[in-house]
Scaffold this motif. Structure first.
Motif, mmCIF file in Angstrom:
data_model
loop_
_atom_site.group_PDB
_atom_site.id
_atom_site.type_symbol
_atom_site.label_atom_id
_atom_site.label_comp_id
_atom_site.label_asym_id
_atom_site.label_seq_id
_atom_site.Cartn_x
_atom_site.Cartn_y
_atom_site.Cartn_z
ATOM 1 N N LEU A 23 0.852 -1.011 -0.149
ATOM 2 C CA LEU A 23 -0.047 -0.297 0.416
ATOM 3 C C LEU A 23 0.897 1.808 0.204
ATOM 4 C CD1 LEU A 23 -2.826 -1.126 2.799
ATOM 5 C CD2 LEU A 23 -2.664 -0.727 -0.198
ATOM 6 N N ASP A 41 -7.254 7.396 0.624
ATOM 7 C CA ASP A 41 -6.201 7.562 0.768
ATOM 8 C C ASP A 41 -5.030 7.442 1.193
ATOM 9 O OD1 ASP A 41 -7.580 5.570 -1.405
ATOM 10 O OD2 ASP A 41 -6.814 6.988 -3.433
ATOM 11 N N ILE A 282 -7.251 -3.620 1.175
ATOM 12 C CA ILE A 282 -7.567 -3.949 -0.296
ATOM 13 C C ILE A 282 -8.529 -5.053 -0.654
ATOM 14 C CG2 ILE A 282 -5.936 -5.939 -2.227
ATOM 15 C CD1 ILE A 282 -3.460 -5.394 -0.325
ATOM 16 N N ILE A 288 -8.447 0.323 -5.148
ATOM 17 C CA ILE A 288 -7.253 0.371 -4.732
ATOM 18 C C ILE A 288 -6.210 -1.252 -6.035
ATOM 19 C CG2 ILE A 288 -5.469 -1.113 -3.226
ATOM 20 C CD1 ILE A 288 -6.857 -0.451 -0.760
#
Length: 303
Positions: A23, A41, A282, A288
């Motif tokens: 990530l 995000d 995720i 993502i």
């Protein structure tokens, strides 16, 4: 038994670091290449950083300690490692609060009052995260005075041994001090549970409203609202369960001299959510994976 514990610590750390670093790398790459990122995000990448601090600061050292490699750190190393773990653990809690609150506002009903808040809340994400970083880095400075390397440890009922580090508990903590110290954690957990319940309630209402719109061809599939609700419940229940269990173990350790298995169990519980969290994010956020496909497309050679 020690070998199994060592494997558990190294596996937990390795799996969790891969998920969180994925990530961090993904969002960093998109940011530096000029891609437009969502406000959420920023929360994801900060949560991944906090989780990585928790995993790196204790996982490897605890695993080596279980395998018999002790006295690995001096006083300075001990203070740095334990301090980073405390900061990362509390940052994970605070940023999860921000994430839960942000999601609750975003999926709230469309009316004038909520519309104004929805428009403003992205501006407050970065300041809120900065406040959390400053607060927790300053709040945990006091723990440095209680830490020392195991080589300088003397036998004392007021000392918790971690193998690579030891904590001097000092004088007994009064009830008022204990309440004041745990109050931020209790408030944060309460907020997370409340906002998560609110999100589940809104998604359930939306599911009932659109259920008749879905055609029969979609009947074998899981409704999007149901999947989102399941992901929220999974993330929150995982976080709250492991956090509460770790807090209970930690409180017990501070009340009396703990056995080695209790110290190791507490460390394992503290790293469970940081390991699981990136994979839940995720799996629950399809954007993502779209970001990942974008990165792969950019880096693939042109033929």
């Amino acid at each position: 038994m020690d070998m199994l514990l060592g494997v558990a610590f190294f596996s937990q750390t390795g799996i969790g670091i891969q998920g969180n670093f994925f990530l961090i790398y993904l969002f960093s790459f998109l940011f530096f290449t000029g891609q437009n990122l969502r406000p959420i995000d920023l929360i994801f990448i900060q949560l991944a950083i906090a989780n990585s601090l928790v995993l790196l600061s204790k996982g490897v050292l605890q695993g080596l300690t279980v395998l018999g490699l002790k006295n690995l750190l001096d006083d300075i190393g001990c203070k740095i490692v334990f301090y980073l773990h405390r900061v990362g653990r509390e940052l994970s809690l605070s940023i999860t609060c921000i994430l839960s609150g942000f999601q609750a506002i975003i999926i709230s009903p469309h009316n004038p009052r909520w519309s104004k808040l929805k428009a403003r809340v992205p501006k407050y994400i970065l300041p809120s995260i900065l406040i959390c970083w400053v607060f927790h880095t300053l709040q945990n400075i006091g723990i440095l005075k209680k830490l020392k390397g195991p080589r300088n440890t003397r036998n004392s009922s007021k000392t918790i041994e971690y193998g690579y580090c030891s904590v001097n508990i000092g004088t007994d903590i009064t009830s008022i001090q204990a309440v004041m110290f745990s109050l931020p954690d209790v408030a944060s957990l309460t907020f997370i549970c409340f906002t998560s319940g609110y999100k589940v309630y809104l998604l359930h209402k939306h599911h009932k409203r659109v259920q008749q719109v879905h055609t029969a061809s979609f009947s074998p599939r899981v409704f999007p609202e149901t999947r989102a609700t399941q992901m929220i419940l999974l993330l929150v229940s995982t976080f709250v369960t492991f956090y509460l269990l770790n807090s209970i173990f930690t409180a017990y350790m501070h009340s009396r001299t703990p056995s080695p298995w209790l110290v190791h169990s507490s460390a394992l519980l503290a790293s469970c959510f940081p390991m699981i969290s990136p994979f839940v994010l995720i799996h629950s956020d399809s954007q993502i994976l779209r970001y990942y496909n974008t990165v792969c497309g950019r880096k693939s050679p042109q033929i």
